[in-house]
Design an enzyme around this catalytic site. Sequence first.
Site, PDB file in Angstrom:
ATOM      1  N   GLY A  14       0.839  -1.189   0.000  1.00  0.00           N
ATOM      2  CA  GLY A  14       0.000   0.000   0.000  1.00  0.00           C
ATOM      3  C   GLY A  14       0.871   1.234   0.000  1.00  0.00           C
ATOM      4  O   GLY A  14       1.946   1.249  -0.589  1.00  0.00           O
ATOM      5  N   CYS A  15       0.430   2.246   0.685  1.00  0.00           N
ATOM      6  CA  CYS A  15       1.164   3.511   0.747  1.00  0.00           C
ATOM      7  C   CYS A  15       2.542   3.296   1.372  1.00  0.00           C
ATOM      8  O   CYS A  15       2.662   2.723   2.453  1.00  0.00           O
ATOM      9  CB  CYS A  15       0.365   4.526   1.565  1.00  0.00           C
ATOM     10  SG  CYS A  15       1.241   6.071   1.819  1.00  0.00           S
TER      11      CYS A  15
END
Length: 180
Positions: A14-15
């Site tokens: 993800g981020c």
Amino acid sequence: MTSNNNEVAVLGGGCFWCIEAVFTEISGVTGVESGYAGGQKENPTYYEVCSGRTGHAEVVKVEFDPGQVTFPEVLEVFFASHDPTTLNRQGADVGTQYRSAILYTSEDQKTQAADFIKALDESREFSAPVVTEIAPLEVFYPAEAEHYRFYERNPGSMYCRIVIDPKIAKVRQKFASKLS
């Protein structure tokens, strides 16, 4: 891939701000760098990667001393800090750039990652199968400077408080003996 006596793992969960923040807490991790990998465009920018058109994932290059923390231990922390069962998604972040990925730097890492995922699936630790991509690291592109140590530099931001703080709290609780 090794640097001095250290090993390098490249992980997408993800981020990259989240994964970077988690790994800066782990003893034996000697460096953490946000960047992009797994795509087609040379030297992509953050905005190009966020568009989903470059094929890159937001990733973190984790340099670690295998005498202090092993690759399987790095994988333990990685899988505890994101949801590896959602394809191309982490929370509100949606797109291939947020995919769960292990970009291995050696055949040994490839084998260990595959064995680790197989064990996770067999143990039913997650309510759905792990969809983490395992692929060779071809090129790692460092992210722009404003992304380095984002959590450290912006602890009061809403994103940090709502998304990153709970991940760090979970890692601190689950891996207290591995914290630096």
